[in-house]
Write an enzyme that holds these catalytic residues in place. Structure first.
Site, PDB file in Angstrom:
ATOM      1  N   SER A 175      44.787  -5.396 -34.427  1.00  0.00           N
ATOM      2  CA  SER A 175      43.982  -6.477 -33.895  1.00  0.00           C
ATOM      3  C   SER A 175      44.292  -7.024 -36.002  1.00  0.00           C
ATOM      4  CB  SER A 175      43.166  -5.417 -34.844  1.00  0.00           C
ATOM      5  OG  SER A 175      41.355  -5.259 -34.957  1.00  0.00           O
TER       6      SER A 175
ATOM      7  N   TYR B 227      37.600   0.224 -39.535  1.00  0.00           N
ATOM      8  CA  TYR B 227      38.080   0.158 -38.258  1.00  0.00           C
ATOM      9  C   TYR B 227      39.454  -0.654 -38.714  1.00  0.00           C
ATOM     10  CZ  TYR B 227      39.436  -2.655 -33.832  1.00  0.00           C
ATOM     11  OH  TYR B 227      40.809  -3.447 -33.202  1.00  0.00           O
TER      12      TYR B 227
ATOM     13  N   LYS C  73      43.324   0.549 -38.042  1.00  0.00           N
ATOM     14  CA  LYS C  73      44.296   0.216 -37.284  1.00  0.00           C
ATOM     15  C   LYS C  73      45.606  -0.383 -38.115  1.00  0.00           C
ATOM     16  CE  LYS C  73      42.732  -0.550 -33.343  1.00  0.00           C
ATOM     17  NZ  LYS C  73      43.537   0.567 -32.074  1.00  0.00           N
TER      18      LYS C  73
HETATM   19  O1  LIG Z   1      25.242 -12.970 -30.410  1.00  0.00           O
HETATM   20  C1  LIG Z   1      26.139 -13.348 -31.110  1.00  0.00           C
HETATM   21  C2  LIG Z   1      27.805 -12.691 -30.874  1.00  0.00           C
HETATM   22  C3  LIG Z   1      28.665 -13.099 -32.062  1.00  0.00           C
HETATM   23  N1  LIG Z   1      28.287 -14.154 -33.017  1.00  0.00           N
HETATM   24  C4  LIG Z   1      29.861 -14.455 -34.266  1.00  0.00           C
HETATM   25  O2  LIG Z   1      30.430 -14.734 -32.694  1.00  0.00           O
HETATM   26  C5  LIG Z   1      32.226 -14.636 -33.516  1.00  0.00           C
HETATM   27  C6  LIG Z   1      32.741 -13.940 -33.458  1.00  0.00           C
HETATM   28  O3  LIG Z   1      32.267 -12.322 -33.519  1.00  0.00           O
HETATM   29  P1  LIG Z   1      32.278 -11.196 -32.177  1.00  0.00           P
HETATM   30  O4  LIG Z   1      32.725 -11.354 -30.603  1.00  0.00           O
HETATM   31  O5  LIG Z   1      31.287 -10.043 -32.653  1.00  0.00           O
HETATM   32  O6  LIG Z   1      34.371 -11.084 -32.843  1.00  0.00           O
HETATM   33  P2  LIG Z   1      34.618 -10.346 -34.730  1.00  0.00           P
HETATM   34  O7  LIG Z   1      33.704  -9.983 -35.304  1.00  0.00           O
HETATM   35  O8  LIG Z   1      35.572 -11.522 -34.579  1.00  0.00           O
HETATM   36  O9  LIG Z   1      35.798  -9.447 -34.226  1.00  0.00           O
HETATM   37  C7  LIG Z   1      36.303  -9.101 -33.305  1.00  0.00           C
HETATM   38  O10 LIG Z   1      37.932  -9.381 -32.871  1.00  0.00           O
HETATM   39  C8  LIG Z   1      38.456  -9.392 -34.029  1.00  0.00           C
HETATM   40  C9  LIG Z   1      40.026  -9.603 -33.643  1.00  0.00           C
HETATM   41  O11 LIG Z   1      40.063 -10.749 -34.384  1.00  0.00           O
HETATM   42  C10 LIG Z   1      38.024  -7.779 -33.976  1.00  0.00           C
HETATM   43  O12 LIG Z   1      39.323  -6.973 -34.154  1.00  0.00           O
HETATM   44  C11 LIG Z   1      37.187  -6.572 -33.220  1.00  0.00           C
HETATM   45  O13 LIG Z   1      37.290  -5.240 -33.299  1.00  0.00           O
HETATM   46  C12 LIG Z   1      36.090  -7.694 -32.590  1.00  0.00           C
HETATM   47  O14 LIG Z   1      34.764  -7.261 -32.514  1.00  0.00           O
HETATM   48  C13 LIG Z   1      31.342 -13.470 -35.463  1.00  0.00           C
HETATM   49  O15 LIG Z   1      31.363 -15.091 -36.407  1.00  0.00           O
HETATM   50  C14 LIG Z   1      30.098 -13.348 -34.722  1.00  0.00           C
HETATM   51  O16 LIG Z   1      28.919 -13.279 -36.003  1.00  0.00           O
HETATM   52  C15 LIG Z   1      26.822 -14.725 -32.884  1.00  0.00           C
HETATM   53  O17 LIG Z   1      27.451 -15.895 -33.226  1.00  0.00           O
HETATM   54  N2  LIG Z   1      26.776 -14.779 -32.042  1.00  0.00           N
END
Ligand SMILES: O=c1ccn([C@@H]2O[C@H](COP(=O)(O)OP(=O)(O)O[C@H]3O[C@H](CO)[C@@H](O)[C@H](O)[C@H]3O)[C@@H](O)[C@H]2O)c(=O)[nH]1
Length: 321
Positions: free
Chosen positions: A117, A141, A145
């Site tokens: 990841s 997490y 990885k």
């Molecule tokens: O309702 C929401 C949900 C998420 N976000 C934002 O959207 C972005 C992406 O969030 P998310 O889809 O939760 O992904 P990440 O936190 O970037 O993590 C994902 O992507 C990573 C790899 O880049 C993996 O390791 C993780 O397991 C996976 O959850 C982040 O800035 C969040 O803060 C929002 O603003 N609103």
């Protein structure tokens, strides 16, 4: 080759099973069905129900199906869950991997693809993350990885197993609606969930040092990701393949949360304006892959764009909700 795909009935695992078997590879799926759905698998792909942590089961499956390579995806994958229950994540994502690698070495299996990841990098302050960017995970997490990669490479060297660690960036979309992600843990399904309940999508922080103040990510279509597994498996299976390979799997293109939410609104129709909330702890402002090494080493490059990801994810969401 016969490839065992652990976590093969999961969201990503089933896409990998379709891509590999569709390209003519022989595959067998192993899944404990804690999150997997058997109907996701192609009809001709055998499904063994059980845990990738069960050595006796693994030995039997390796022998019965004459397995010659493993694609290991079975793992716990929630960042928040890893913070509240780190021992579970270490036990299953790292300890379980050690058990699997022992069985792989014991059976003389010489090819291993590991689902890693972008979480291994943490929050580096760089424009494009290359595989040489220092790894500094910011949650358990990501730690599991990174430790998993170390273990895979060390076991590969010790036992002569050719290995590939694929560092996925933000996975979204579905090849067909029936293969869609049924979890509501990432931004795309989280926004769908809000919209389906008549609530405004939430943006976690609009004061980041990014062009529009919201976090920037590199979204990759799950069907492209599945093709990257096929490319990695074939590269490892090539005559004379040896050593280890660690590659980013992304598109190399940043998309902000605000851009993504706007696109989701266009696709889903009638979306409410998003509300900006406070930052979510642990979020990196920007995480975008350099996709150059994957292209060079695997001959693989993503073909599908963000709109296709959102449209296919929306079709999947509507089919299941
Ligand atoms: O309702 C929401 C949900 C998420 N976000 C934002 O959207 C972005 C992406 O969030 P998310 O889809 O939760 O992904 P990440 O936190 O970037 O993590 C994902 O992507 C990573 C790899 O880049 C993996 O390791 C993780 O397991 C996976 O959850 C982040 O800035 C969040 O803060 C929002 O603003 N609103």
């Amino acid at each position: 080759m016969t490839w065992l795909i652990t976590g093969g009935a999961g969201y990503i695992g089933a896409h990998v099973a379709h891509a590999m078997s569709g390209a003519g590879e022989r595959v067998v799926a192993l899944d404990d069905l804690s999150a997997g759905i058997p109907a996701r698998l192609p009809a001709h792909v055998p499904l063994v129900e059980g845990s990738a942590l069960d050595s006796a089961l693994l030995e039997g499956v390796f022998a019965e199906h004459a397995v010659t390579g493993v694609v290991h995806l079975a793992a716990h994958k929630q960042v928040a869950g890893s913070v509240t229950d780190p021992t579970l994540y270490y036990r299953e994502n790292v300890g379980g991997l050690a058990t699997l690698l022992e069985a792989v070495a014991g059976a003389g299996i010489g090819r291993f693809v590991f689902s890693s990841s972008a979480a291994v990098y943490g929050a580096p302050d760089v424009d494009l993350i290359t595989e040489d960017t220092p790894c500094a995970p910011v949650n358990p997490y990501g730690e599991t990885k990174l430790a998993g990669e170390w273990l895979v490479r060390a076991a590969g060297r010790a036992h002569g197993i050719a290995t590939a660690c694929l560092r996925y960036f933000n996975v979204a979309g579905a090849a067909v609606p029936g293969l869609a992600d049924r979890g509501v843990f990432n931004v795309v399904p989280m926004v769908f969930d809000r919209l389906s309940r008549g609530e405004a999508p939430r943006i976690f922080g609009a004061d980041y040092p990014t062009p529009d103040g919201t976090c920037v990510r590199d979204y990759i279509h799950v069907a492209d990701l599945a093709e990257a597994h096929l490319a990695a498996a074939r590269r490892l299976a090539a005559p004379g393949a040896a050593g280890d390979l660690t590659v980013n799997i992304g598109r190399g293109e940043g998309v902000s949360v605000r851009e993504l939410v706007t696109l989701i609104g266009e696709v889903a129709g009638g979306a409410l304006p998003a509300v900006v909330e406070g930052r979510r702890p642990g979020d990196a402002p920007r995480a975008v892959a350099s996709a150059a090494l994957a292209e060079r080493e695997l001959g693989w490059t993503a073909r599908r764009g963000v709109r296709e990801m959102v449209e296919s994810a929306w079709a999947g969401w509507r089919s299941g909700n």
